[in-house]
Design a protein around this motif. Sequence first.
Motif, PDB file in Angstrom:
ATOM      1  N   ALA A   1       0.835  -1.203   0.000  1.00 52.11           N
ATOM      2  CA  ALA A   1       0.000   0.000   0.000  1.00 52.11           C
ATOM      3  C   ALA A   1       0.869   1.252   0.000  1.00 52.11           C
ATOM      4  O   ALA A   1       2.005   1.250   0.495  1.00 52.11           O
ATOM      5  CB  ALA A   1      -0.939   0.007   1.207  1.00 52.11           C
TER       6      ALA A   1
ATOM      7  N   ARG B   1       0.330   5.357   1.073  1.00 51.47           N
ATOM      8  CA  ARG B   1      -0.596   6.236   1.782  1.00 51.47           C
ATOM      9  C   ARG B   1      -0.027   7.646   1.885  1.00 51.47           C
ATOM     10  O   ARG B   1       1.171   7.822   2.102  1.00 51.47           O
ATOM     11  CB  ARG B   1      -0.855   5.680   3.184  1.00 51.47           C
TER      12      ARG B   1
ATOM     13  N   ASN C   1      -0.244  11.421   3.861  1.00 61.07           N
ATOM     14  CA  ASN C   1      -0.654  12.033   5.126  1.00 61.07           C
ATOM     15  C   ASN C   1      -0.967  13.506   4.896  1.00 61.07           C
ATOM     16  O   ASN C   1      -0.087  14.296   4.552  1.00 61.07           O
ATOM     17  CB  ASN C   1       0.475  11.889   6.157  1.00 61.07           C
TER      18      ASN C   1
ATOM     19  N   PHE D   1      -5.989  10.494   5.199  1.00 59.81           N
ATOM     20  CA  PHE D   1      -4.962   9.611   4.646  1.00 59.81           C
ATOM     21  C   PHE D   1      -5.489   8.902   3.392  1.00 59.81           C
ATOM     22  O   PHE D   1      -5.969   7.767   3.482  1.00 59.81           O
ATOM     23  CB  PHE D   1      -4.529   8.583   5.692  1.00 59.81           C
TER      24      PHE D   1
ATOM     25  N   ILE E   1      -5.315   6.557   0.277  1.00 60.61           N
ATOM     26  CA  ILE E   1      -4.506   5.343   0.213  1.00 60.61           C
ATOM     27  C   ILE E   1      -4.834   4.537  -1.037  1.00 60.61           C
ATOM     28  O   ILE E   1      -5.981   4.530  -1.510  1.00 60.61           O
ATOM     29  CB  ILE E   1      -4.720   4.485   1.484  1.00 60.61           C
TER      30      ILE E   1
ATOM     31  N   GLU F   1      -4.122   0.543  -2.337  1.00 63.65           N
ATOM     32  CA  GLU F   1      -3.676  -0.800  -1.980  1.00 63.65           C
ATOM     33  C   GLU F   1      -3.727  -1.669  -3.243  1.00 63.65           C
ATOM     34  O   GLU F   1      -4.721  -1.641  -3.978  1.00 63.65           O
ATOM     35  CB  GLU F   1      -4.577  -1.403  -0.903  1.00 63.65           C
TER      36      GLU F   1
ATOM     37  N   ILE G   1      -9.808   6.184   1.584  1.00 60.61           N
ATOM     38  CA  ILE G   1      -9.281   7.199   2.493  1.00 60.61           C
ATOM     39  C   ILE G   1      -9.541   6.764   3.931  1.00 60.61           C
ATOM     40  O   ILE G   1     -10.569   6.145   4.234  1.00 60.61           O
ATOM     41  CB  ILE G   1      -9.922   8.577   2.216  1.00 60.61           C
ATOM     42  N   ASP G   2      -8.569   7.066   4.806  1.00 64.58           N
ATOM     43  CA  ASP G   2      -8.713   6.842   6.248  1.00 64.58           C
ATOM     44  C   ASP G   2      -8.804   8.181   6.958  1.00 64.58           C
ATOM     45  O   ASP G   2      -8.229   9.180   6.504  1.00 64.58           O
ATOM     46  CB  ASP G   2      -7.518   6.052   6.796  1.00 64.58           C
TER      47      ASP G   2
ATOM     48  N   ARG H   1     -13.090   1.898   1.408  1.00 64.19           N
ATOM     49  CA  ARG H   1     -12.344   1.459   0.237  1.00 64.19           C
ATOM     50  C   ARG H   1     -13.310   1.070  -0.883  1.00 64.19           C
ATOM     51  O   ARG H   1     -14.434   0.627  -0.638  1.00 64.19           O
ATOM     52  CB  ARG H   1     -11.487   0.227   0.553  1.00 64.19           C
TER      53      ARG H   1
END
Length: 230
Positions: free
Chosen positions: A71, A73, A75, A81, A83, A85, A113-114, A132
């Motif tokens: 992955a 990512r 910041n 975050f 991302i 994968e 996104i996180d 996701r």
Amino acid sequence: MTRPVPTLSSISRHLISLLCLCGALSTYGQPKLRVAEPVDSVAFLRGFAVSVDLVGPIQKMVSDYGQFEGAFRVNLRDKYFPIIEAGIGKASHNDAVTKISYSSSAPYFRVGIDFNLMKMKHDVNRIYGGVRYGFSSFKYDISHPGVTDPKWGGTAVFEAQDVSCNYHWAEIVAGVDSKIWGPFHLGWSVRYRRRIAHDDGPLDNVWYVPGYGKAGSTRLGGTFNVIIDI
């Protein structure tokens, strides 16, 4: 008629009352001052991170399927975050009851996104939630040793190769990211998957989907990641 002469004490009381009245009038109608909240001076782009998942390879060693996944990512202000994968999913399954053999190997990817759920956003450790979207376009091979006709004899062998399929799915993610030493972090996540759309091909007999798991039945999954902050 003679007016009383004001005494010193009465004059003092009148002056104090007048000063209080002037002070009240001077503040009436003025906007209230607000204390400015501290501005977060952290840069918008805080860095990047790369990671690999350890669950997939272990799963492949102990079962009929698994994946090899990495992955990337970004910041943003330690709050958001984005991302990507991506990986390769592999399956090699032989059903002991039906005698059907199934194999597949294909790439897959997820984007999402996180969100950092910690109150102290700039802490080195994080608790996060995210979403996701996953997709895999893959092919599989399927075969059967054959069925012998008990009356007329002869064996009918069933076999198909490179059957084309695709899967679209969504995931809800919750996880933890903890700093170990320097740029090295460890993290784990729990995921709930839901199929959005799919094409099982002409045989309608998909057993495994790269990046998703067993077709139709897989709902929960997880990862254990080794992470390097850049």
